[in-house]
Design a protein around this motif. Structure first.
Motif, PDB file in Angstrom:
ATOM      1  N   ALA C  78       0.844  -1.202   0.000  1.00  0.00           N
ATOM      2  CA  ALA C  78       0.000   0.000   0.000  1.00  0.00           C
ATOM      3  C   ALA C  78       0.877   1.249   0.000  1.00  0.00           C
ATOM      4  O   ALA C  78       0.552   2.251  -0.630  1.00  0.00           O
ATOM      5  CB  ALA C  78      -0.921   0.015   1.220  1.00  0.00           C
ATOM      6  N   GLY C  81       2.312   1.747  -3.276  1.00  0.00           N
ATOM      7  CA  GLY C  81       1.288   2.162  -4.242  1.00  0.00           C
ATOM      8  C   GLY C  81       1.082   1.144  -5.343  1.00  0.00           C
ATOM      9  O   GLY C  81       0.334   1.372  -6.273  1.00  0.00           O
ATOM     10  N   LYS C  82       1.775   0.018  -5.269  1.00  0.00           N
ATOM     11  CA  LYS C  82       1.454  -1.016  -6.248  1.00  0.00           C
ATOM     12  C   LYS C  82       1.781  -2.411  -5.726  1.00  0.00           C
ATOM     13  O   LYS C  82       2.603  -2.583  -4.844  1.00  0.00           O
ATOM     14  CB  LYS C  82       2.134  -0.750  -7.585  1.00  0.00           C
TER      15      LYS C  82
ATOM     16  N   MET E  88      -4.042  15.420   3.994  1.00  0.00           N
ATOM     17  CA  MET E  88      -5.286  14.680   4.228  1.00  0.00           C
ATOM     18  C   MET E  88      -5.858  14.995   5.600  1.00  0.00           C
ATOM     19  O   MET E  88      -7.071  15.159   5.752  1.00  0.00           O
ATOM     20  CB  MET E  88      -5.012  13.186   4.128  1.00  0.00           C
ATOM     21  N   GLU E  89      -4.994  15.064   6.598  1.00  0.00           N
ATOM     22  CA  GLU E  89      -5.447  15.399   7.951  1.00  0.00           C
ATOM     23  C   GLU E  89      -6.144  16.751   7.968  1.00  0.00           C
ATOM     24  O   GLU E  89      -7.199  16.918   8.585  1.00  0.00           O
ATOM     25  CB  GLU E  89      -4.230  15.464   8.881  1.00  0.00           C
ATOM     26  N   ARG E  92      -9.573  16.711   6.129  1.00  0.00           N
ATOM     27  CA  ARG E  92     -10.613  16.050   6.918  1.00  0.00           C
ATOM     28  C   ARG E  92     -11.079  16.951   8.052  1.00  0.00           C
ATOM     29  O   ARG E  92     -12.269  17.039   8.357  1.00  0.00           O
ATOM     30  CB  ARG E  92     -10.093  14.718   7.445  1.00  0.00           C
TER      31      ARG E  92
ATOM     32  N   GLU F  77      -5.772  -1.328   0.613  1.00  0.00           N
ATOM     33  CA  GLU F  77      -5.159  -0.083   0.153  1.00  0.00           C
ATOM     34  C   GLU F  77      -4.102  -0.369  -0.914  1.00  0.00           C
ATOM     35  O   GLU F  77      -3.879   0.439  -1.803  1.00  0.00           O
ATOM     36  CB  GLU F  77      -4.581   0.685   1.338  1.00  0.00           C
ATOM     37  N   GLY F  81      -4.019   1.242  -4.538  1.00  0.00           N
ATOM     38  CA  GLY F  81      -2.829   1.975  -4.959  1.00  0.00           C
ATOM     39  C   GLY F  81      -2.572   3.209  -4.135  1.00  0.00           C
ATOM     40  O   GLY F  81      -1.679   3.971  -4.410  1.00  0.00           O
ATOM     41  N   LYS F  82      -3.403   3.437  -3.105  1.00  0.00           N
ATOM     42  CA  LYS F  82      -3.071   4.548  -2.229  1.00  0.00           C
ATOM     43  C   LYS F  82      -3.650   4.366  -0.834  1.00  0.00           C
ATOM     44  O   LYS F  82      -4.617   3.634  -0.629  1.00  0.00           O
ATOM     45  CB  LYS F  82      -3.496   5.884  -2.819  1.00  0.00           C
ATOM     46  N   VAL F  83      -3.013   5.033   0.083  1.00  0.00           N
ATOM     47  CA  VAL F  83      -3.346   4.939   1.491  1.00  0.00           C
ATOM     48  C   VAL F  83      -4.384   6.012   1.786  1.00  0.00           C
ATOM     49  O   VAL F  83      -4.246   7.147   1.346  1.00  0.00           O
ATOM     50  CB  VAL F  83      -2.040   5.141   2.291  1.00  0.00           C
ATOM     51  N   SER F  84      -5.417   5.659   2.527  1.00  0.00           N
ATOM     52  CA  SER F  84      -6.496   6.612   2.786  1.00  0.00           C
ATOM     53  C   SER F  84      -6.072   7.678   3.783  1.00  0.00           C
ATOM     54  O   SER F  84      -5.111   7.520   4.534  1.00  0.00           O
ATOM     55  CB  SER F  84      -7.701   5.873   3.349  1.00  0.00           C
ATOM     56  N   GLY F  85      -6.837   8.758   3.811  1.00  0.00           N
ATOM     57  CA  GLY F  85      -6.596   9.821   4.776  1.00  0.00           C
ATOM     58  C   GLY F  85      -6.700   9.315   6.199  1.00  0.00           C
ATOM     59  O   GLY F  85      -5.886   9.674   7.058  1.00  0.00           O
ATOM     60  N   ARG F  86      -7.688   8.472   6.470  1.00  0.00           N
ATOM     61  CA  ARG F  86      -7.866   7.927   7.815  1.00  0.00           C
ATOM     62  C   ARG F  86      -6.623   7.156   8.249  1.00  0.00           C
ATOM     63  O   ARG F  86      -6.113   7.330   9.357  1.00  0.00           O
ATOM     64  CB  ARG F  86      -9.087   6.996   7.823  1.00  0.00           C
ATOM     65  N   MET F  88      -3.568   7.444   7.156  1.00  0.00           N
ATOM     66  CA  MET F  88      -2.433   8.354   7.349  1.00  0.00           C
ATOM     67  C   MET F  88      -2.528   9.070   8.689  1.00  0.00           C
ATOM     68  O   MET F  88      -1.532   9.228   9.383  1.00  0.00           O
ATOM     69  CB  MET F  88      -2.415   9.379   6.228  1.00  0.00           C
ATOM     70  N   GLU F  89      -3.720   9.526   9.033  1.00  0.00           N
ATOM     71  CA  GLU F  89      -3.919  10.205  10.313  1.00  0.00           C
ATOM     72  C   GLU F  89      -3.510   9.300  11.465  1.00  0.00           C
ATOM     73  O   GLU F  89      -2.853   9.732  12.407  1.00  0.00           O
ATOM     74  CB  GLU F  89      -5.397  10.551  10.470  1.00  0.00           C
TER      75      GLU F  89
END
Lengths: 256, 256, 256, 256, 256, 256
Positions: C78, C81-82, E88-89, E92, F77, F81-86, F88-89
């Motif tokens: 993750a 990204g791939k 992103m933080e 949100r 994820e 292909g990407k990590v969510s905002g949640r 990352m927080e």
């Protein structure tokens, strides 16, 4: 004399092989000197979402090189996960150029996908792509007419492209190969119709500039090359070429 | 008789055109029936970071199709921004197969980049890629020997691949075209050396299974096809083929 | 004797804990030696777009490792990204294997999502995943039968997988741990049904090759291991195991 | 009269506010009618890898719009995860244009990062970006001269850009706003120097074409607009403008 | 005295310019000291898929900086192809905060897109974004009321945000600029309503901790700052401010 | 009584299994009610580029869920292909929290990678992750001390986290499970040290607000829960717990 023995206003040998592949509706292998491009045209029976319901067709193009089309191996764009700016510029140019000689209303809600895959590169791949793609597209549309899916060929004129440039030693030259392109002071791509109208002019002086007189000479040289390319396209298209009848110019302007 | 008139154990017509492109160190166009693949080999004078300093070489492969290689146009992987699982599997298979017949120690800290670009697909693109890439790679290594950059050809044996399958109507068949592949109960790819050793066996019964007896018949059929493919590779390589001298088997095993 | 004291044809200790998690329709924790995988099966009431309206179900699998499942920490896919080529190959293998023992027609338009998350890795994670996922999937389908959402269990046979290999010192060995796998000359994964039919064979000689005799020995060894694994699966499934009644082989072949 | 009351060869009101931001070495807010762009120039003390050790500098540009710069909100390119073809084309154009009037040898191994962020768009954002970026860049280079990090301003000439087009009703018009641009038959962007040399010409007839006579009229109209823009740039630069002394043309051509 | 001469509980000069841009339904330029943010509010006549059919509206926010908003140039997130965790933080947080003072039921199935684009950064960009976005959003909703698309302003209270922190030298301080933020032991962002209710508290001791007493002092300081910010918002909103009538607290709690 | 029979200020059953995995330097399985997280700590002998040469260590955290940790299957994820905002927080929160109780100077140029993988989720996964990760990290650092790679344990205090919230029916409650979290009016995560200092407070009223009195009650409730969690951490750490000796508070403040 130029590095490969040509005169300043001379094209490299041009060869267009129609119906090069088995699956696509239209396809050619175009060779201009050592530059070789496979051009295919695929017909899809719908248009992109932003055009639905307008009754008009669309033409879009994609361009790529195989990694060893060039002197040094290039990393595949699929591996990099993104398409370069150069590729996007070329794709947009090819699509725009072809759309200028197709009556999209007459085409109806269809998309023509043009794919230009360079298998060997020696300068002028984008102009060879346009010149070859025009033939592939016309072959595909001709097949639609033959199958009675279109009443007539919606191609309003011939279309070809070439490059011209200014060389420190030779001045204005036609159809630059890679070595010439790399050292040109000014580089210009010109797309024209069979009626001698301009479709696109992209002239660039990277770390350099050019005057109005130079511009005029560049455009005249391009026009000469494009005339020859269109003659070769006609041969490749055979009887289909006769179905392309440009409207008189003032007429075409009224329809806008 | 099969759909294209072949016997069960018959290959499609095979043609390998060596030195197909101008820029790569080694290249071929391989055609097996309607399947056509451009295979190139590029030599780079370094190895990936994880191998530096070991004095050994590396071979890696990439595989792609042009969008209209197939009956329906495929979206380019560059446009999708990622390489599919199928493509990755094939790339890994090609690299692994070629590494099994190259003495990487003797190659030294160089990377051979193999690129297989399918321009027309009719089944068997991965096995055609391996068979063609072996020739392209050997041509590239032959050039290194000629240029005195290598003392001898580090190729330890010939290598080719083919597909075999089980068809509801015909039983075990060799070298499946696309139509046959789509309806096969069992699909198997076999990679073998000139000495008749296996390099890779990948047999799959999608929504189906197969017995030990069927497996044996599949492998014997594959072996027959691969022998013919290696004969064609030898022709394409000409004098270079004579430089490939497989070590006696027990010897090669001791060097592991 | 092998590094961990096992005989050549001996499995590591195998433990399958059914219903390991609270939320999924089916789940197990499978431990094969130090390799530990959480396998879950989730039922979704629709199929992917390319299958809609055919009245058939679909099974798809995903595979991942937590970063410290291994000796060295791996970067999360993750974060990169791939998904890597290795992961894709494993995912496709798991899905294909499970589809071979489920009657997708009988399942109807449902998708079974299989997730295999390796929490500790010591070799054989892909074969442990298949062996565990079969149990998780059967538990999930059993629940559908119980809830009258399916008339009968659409599982046509048992299914398990193991690895075999050729070791320079010990010859053919069963169920390789990580240390053995890293130095094996030949590495083979075999997926078989309860009736002793092959579903998938993937044999690879990375920088090596193998003969027909070696292949035969590898397959016999795998078959012995898989029989034991299926016995353990039966225990884990309890009464549900009795609902799996393989059709006679000739029958199953007619239904293709 | 045009939709906003202008004559055919009239620019919209132009305002350049120098030193608009606190942090960048050079910055402006340029407003051309309702089009507003923040242009900044940042100096970095190294060049990209492909240029290291050549003793030459580099200029690169990035371009973006805030989402509501336009009538309809655009999805951010950061959210889409990729930069559009249009953005890439504009970025490459800005960088190329600025490099044509900077003596990169004299700049030495430094990179000038140009950022053009459109905060309000009403047509002509790319030409406004070039015109504003030239001032921001010159301000940044002037600061380097002031701080004795450069012996003299390495700017060889003024540079500005404008758009011209052909309108069905009004014919050739200068400096198209968004409404005019959307219905123009031919759209052309022209970049010129203070000496009246062309740097870039990009003329396009989307679904249309143009003649040599029309081209000439377009270029003359552009030249008139660019002269006025350069006068406004001079005002914004104040005393710094005097340090820009174009070499005589024949001289500059010899240095190539 | 603090680095910029302020008292500990003093805000920097605050300026809000309403209707800063031409296209968005609502927009402001908010300046708090040297921090400058363009906030826009765009109304879309639908909600995201997960909310359709519930009759409620949605508010979502995006945040970005232009590359030279900061002392050092930042790489654009569009160029990196992904949005950072910090962005992103913040996004949100802005969305959540605004949703707490809008009656989404009354808004109906509309989405309010908030965009906060920092053009100059000197600490406190996220709290300035919230404070400015509240005004931009209220302007946009006011326009809907004016156009009879909403019966009344669905804004239930004022909303503003500020930062407070603990400084080794000065103790608790209000509205930290970048230099203060970089050396603060504790950093806290507080979002409050006009009625003095908390909406969000985010207090962090990076490599540090704080006591209950310190927390109380921080919160009181924040409350003082937020009261001043709301007074400035009221001025910027003019008559529209009078349409914001917080429900009595006990009432609002019953409606949950 | 709450949905699961607990009192308002009661934690769910907590279990921490130290050394849960074989490979990582430190690892635990933490279960808080039905929430289960595998936390691992990996030591790397270098720091990220931006910290090199400062002689200080770094701690960074990653967080993920397996797809069926939850009631409904989540898309991985890695597949998106990407990590969510949640995500990352949460990752940023875990890293920041752990860094507040480690003397990074004493750690030296090492990175501690924390991985929190949720295998079953029932609310409170981020606070369980912090609480478990503290133990995994301390185990890993204890091993460094044992192996004489560190002179003493660089952990300056205990650290745990819990959630508190305001429920319409029950008022302030401790350690919310998923069902409670989904309907809470206010949701707050609190991270505290063994000395009762705050490290992080994140309180949010999504579509709601809260008063100073409510805040005080929330914080007191959290403090009670955290004390119990630290007692359980001590048990899990055994003798290692005695090596954690918080400096007197005024001392620790002087070292900043």
């Amino acid at each position: 004399m130029r590095v490969d023995g040509r005169g300043n206003f001379e094209l490299r040998p041009v060869h267009i092989e129609p119906n090069y592949l088995k699956h696509p509706e239209g396809s050619v292998l175009i060779a201009i000197g050592d530059t070789k491009v496979i051009c295919t045209a695929s017909i899809e029976d719908k248009v992109p979402p932003f055009m639905r319901g307008e009754g008009k067709g669309w033409i879009t193009a994609e361009y790529a090189m195989i990694p060893r089309a060039t002197e040094q191996r290039n990393v595949r764009e699929a591996s990099k996960g993104k398409v370069s700016g150069r590729t996007m510029e070329i794709q947009r140019l090819i699509g725009r150029a072809l759309r200028s000689v197709v009556d999209l209303q007459q085409l109806g809600e269809k998309t023509i996908w043009i794919d230009c895959d360079v298998i060997q590169a020696d300068g002028g791949t984008r102009t060879a792509s346009i010149t070859g793609a025009f033939v592939a597209m016309t072959l595909a549309l001709g097949k639609l007419v033959e199958e009675k899916k279109l009443p007539a060929l919606p191609v309003t004129d011939f279309l070809a492209a070439t490059s011209v440039g200014i060389d420190a030693e030779h001045g204005v030259i036609l159809d630059l190969n890679y070595a010439e392109d790399a050292k040109a002071q000014v580089d210009m791509n010109v797309v024209m119709t069979g009626s001698g109208q301009f479709v696109e002019i992209q002239g660039t002086g990277e770390e350099s500039t050019f005057s109005r007189e130079q511009l005029n000479e560049l455009l005249m040289t391009a026009e000469g090359g494009i005339r020859q390319l269109i003659a070769i396209q006609k041969e490749a298209l055979g009887a289909l070429a006769d179905q392309i009848v440009p409207k008189a110019l003032n007429e075409s302007e009224e329809t806008k």
